[in-house]
Design a protein around this motif. Structure first.
Motif, mmCIF file in Angstrom:
data_model
loop_
_atom_site.group_PDB
_atom_site.id
_atom_site.type_symbol
_atom_site.label_atom_id
_atom_site.label_comp_id
_atom_site.label_asym_id
_atom_site.label_seq_id
_atom_site.Cartn_x
_atom_site.Cartn_y
_atom_site.Cartn_z
ATOM 1 N N SER A 196 42.997 41.113 39.208
ATOM 2 C CA SER A 196 41.671 41.473 38.000
ATOM 3 C C SER A 196 40.790 40.470 38.501
ATOM 4 O O SER A 196 39.089 40.894 38.144
ATOM 5 C CB SER A 196 41.672 41.209 36.574
ATOM 6 O OG SER A 196 42.222 42.554 36.325
ATOM 7 N N GLU A 197 41.117 39.443 38.577
ATOM 8 C CA GLU A 197 40.315 37.718 39.353
ATOM 9 C C GLU A 197 39.006 38.150 40.394
ATOM 10 O O GLU A 197 37.999 37.334 40.669
ATOM 11 C CB GLU A 197 41.251 37.148 39.490
ATOM 12 C CG GLU A 197 42.113 36.376 38.873
ATOM 13 C CD GLU A 197 43.419 36.525 38.538
ATOM 14 O OE1 GLU A 197 43.483 37.750 39.435
ATOM 15 O OE2 GLU A 197 44.439 36.721 37.707
ATOM 16 N N PRO A 200 33.777 40.715 38.808
ATOM 17 C CA PRO A 200 32.724 39.821 38.317
ATOM 18 C C PRO A 200 33.330 39.091 37.129
ATOM 19 O O PRO A 200 34.023 39.486 36.381
ATOM 20 C CB PRO A 200 31.523 40.358 37.949
ATOM 21 C CG PRO A 200 31.361 41.731 38.986
ATOM 22 C CD PRO A 200 33.389 42.175 39.557
ATOM 23 N N GLY A 201 32.773 37.970 36.162
ATOM 24 C CA GLY A 201 33.936 37.778 35.559
ATOM 25 C C GLY A 201 33.879 37.937 34.325
ATOM 26 O O GLY A 201 34.567 38.240 33.533
ATOM 27 N N TRP A 202 32.807 38.968 33.405
ATOM 28 C CA TRP A 202 32.949 38.891 32.219
ATOM 29 C C TRP A 202 33.928 40.225 32.392
ATOM 30 O O TRP A 202 34.677 40.830 31.240
ATOM 31 C CB TRP A 202 31.263 39.665 31.417
ATOM 32 C CG TRP A 202 30.534 40.696 33.104
ATOM 33 C CD1 TRP A 202 30.257 40.807 33.480
ATOM 34 C CD2 TRP A 202 31.125 42.381 32.782
ATOM 35 N NE1 TRP A 202 29.385 41.952 34.205
ATOM 36 C CE2 TRP A 202 30.400 43.021 33.450
ATOM 37 C CE3 TRP A 202 31.627 42.939 31.691
ATOM 38 C CZ2 TRP A 202 29.958 44.538 33.334
ATOM 39 C CZ3 TRP A 202 31.811 44.146 31.403
ATOM 40 C CH2 TRP A 202 30.781 45.665 32.628
ATOM 41 N N LEU A 203 33.681 40.894 33.686
ATOM 42 C CA LEU A 203 34.736 42.322 33.899
ATOM 43 C C LEU A 203 36.062 41.600 33.685
ATOM 44 O O LEU A 203 37.123 42.154 33.805
ATOM 45 C CB LEU A 203 34.377 42.939 34.778
ATOM 46 C CG LEU A 203 34.616 43.992 35.253
ATOM 47 C CD1 LEU A 203 33.868 44.763 33.780
ATOM 48 C CD2 LEU A 203 33.943 45.146 36.306
ATOM 49 N N VAL A 205 37.625 39.333 32.541
ATOM 50 C CA VAL A 205 37.844 38.949 31.301
ATOM 51 C C VAL A 205 37.699 40.243 30.167
ATOM 52 O O VAL A 205 39.282 40.110 30.123
ATOM 53 C CB VAL A 205 36.869 37.572 30.691
ATOM 54 C CG1 VAL A 205 37.358 38.340 29.370
ATOM 55 C CG2 VAL A 205 37.073 36.621 31.377
ATOM 56 N N LEU A 206 38.067 40.304 30.253
ATOM 57 C CA LEU A 206 37.801 42.227 29.865
ATOM 58 C C LEU A 206 39.267 42.975 30.281
ATOM 59 O O LEU A 206 39.682 43.235 29.432
ATOM 60 C CB LEU A 206 36.595 43.199 30.513
ATOM 61 C CG LEU A 206 36.458 44.856 29.604
ATOM 62 C CD1 LEU A 206 36.735 45.131 28.107
ATOM 63 C CD2 LEU A 206 35.171 45.517 30.322
ATOM 64 N N THR A 208 41.765 41.469 31.460
ATOM 65 C CA THR A 208 43.120 41.326 31.444
ATOM 66 C C THR A 208 43.437 41.257 30.191
ATOM 67 O O THR A 208 44.598 41.260 30.355
ATOM 68 C CB THR A 208 42.175 39.774 31.896
ATOM 69 O OG1 THR A 208 42.260 39.073 33.027
ATOM 70 C CG2 THR A 208 43.204 39.192 31.300
ATOM 71 N N TRP A 209 42.160 41.241 28.917
ATOM 72 C CA TRP A 209 42.808 41.847 27.972
ATOM 73 C C TRP A 209 42.982 43.313 27.920
ATOM 74 O O TRP A 209 43.526 43.721 25.872
ATOM 75 C CB TRP A 209 41.617 41.029 27.045
ATOM 76 C CG TRP A 209 41.924 40.337 27.003
ATOM 77 C CD1 TRP A 209 41.348 38.905 27.387
ATOM 78 C CD2 TRP A 209 43.384 38.972 26.020
ATOM 79 N NE1 TRP A 209 41.754 37.890 27.563
ATOM 80 C CE2 TRP A 209 43.048 37.933 26.266
ATOM 81 C CE3 TRP A 209 44.217 39.629 25.307
ATOM 82 C CZ2 TRP A 209 43.469 36.441 25.662
ATOM 83 C CZ3 TRP A 209 45.099 38.477 24.874
ATOM 84 C CH2 TRP A 209 44.634 37.184 25.191
#
Length: 259
Positions: A196-197, A200-203, A205-206, A208-209
């Motif tokens: 997932s890393e 893009p940043g916000w995606l 994070v989404l 990962t959760w």
């Protein structure tokens, strides 16, 4: 015979047993059906695309990396299909739930039976692929069996989520919205096919959760013979999601059946 009281903690067990006895008649074709799609992805992408990619960190091959994600996505799909199509058939088409509700069992028992049965189906599917992964020598093996509880947790979470949509959908056609808008995008951003890393940043994070990512965070390290880092986070997340989603599904299903 004294009827089983609805307050019994195991009052849902006859519902689970009924579904198991029906499934047992076609158990082998059902297991092979659950194996076909994920094995095509794992072998086709893992060995096909994987041969074009360099080794990952630690020298892990891409097919070994993919194995953990495929186990979790197969678990998700098995639980989801059972909580949607099969449960909807028993609730709306076959009127099985209506017959059961004319016994001493209550709606909570029926829904809990459906939840545990969908998780059982997901365990069977995940365990079958886990056996193939072991046969292909794609796992370290030392913590392999600990992946089974992780598969159950993942299956319970997606079974509970599926029962929510089952209570809302007026027909089979509406299940496609669930797969198109939720299941498929989640599969792509939850670390099944790539970390997932890389997103893009916000995606990232989404991704990962999301619940699928929580299952992957448990299963993938276990296949590598490692204890998952921060193991309590995915375990508690999946448990909390199961409890909350089951409560919502029970409320929505009760409202639907009372109309």
């Amino acid at each position: 015979m004294t009827p089983m009281p609805t307050s019994s903690l195991l009052a849902w067990l006859p519902v689970w047993q009924r579904n198991f006895l029906v499934w047992r008649k076609l158990a082998l074709p059902a297991i092979l059906g659950h194996l076909a799609d994920p094995m095509i992805y794992m072998l086709g992408l893992g060995y096909g695309l994987g041969n074009l990619l360099p080794s990952l960190d630690g020298g892990q091959s891409y097919v070994a990396f993919l194995a953990g994600g495929i186990i979790c996505s197969s678990t998700m799909n098995a639980a989801t299909f059972e909580a949607l199509y099969s449960a909807f058939s028993r609730m709306h088409v076959q009127k099985t739930w209506e017959a059961i509700l004319n016994t001493p069992l209550g709606l909570a028992d029926v829904l809990m039976g459906e939840l545990t049965w969908a998780a059982t189906k997901s365990l069977i599917s995940g365990a079958a692929i886990l056996a193939v992964v072991f046969a292909l020598d794609l796992t370290q093996g030392s913590l392999l069996l600990w992946a089974l509880p992780a598969i159950v947790l993942t299956g319970l979470a997606f079974a509970a989520l599926g029962l929510i949509w089952n209570a809302l959908a007026p027909s089979y056609d509406f299940f496609m919205y669930y797969f198109t808008l939720f299941i498929t995008p989640m599969t792509l951003i939850s670390g099944v096919f790539f970390p997932s890393e890389q997103l893009p940043g916000w995606l990232a994070v989404l991704g990962t959760w999301l619940p699928l990512a929580q299952g992957v965070a448990l299963v993938r390290p276990l296949l590598n013979g490692q204890v998952p880092p921060d193991i309590l986070t995915p375990v508690l997340t999946l448990l909390a999601l199961t409890v909350v989603s089951y409560g919502i599904a029970l409320k929505l299903t009760r409202r639907r059946l009372m109309k």
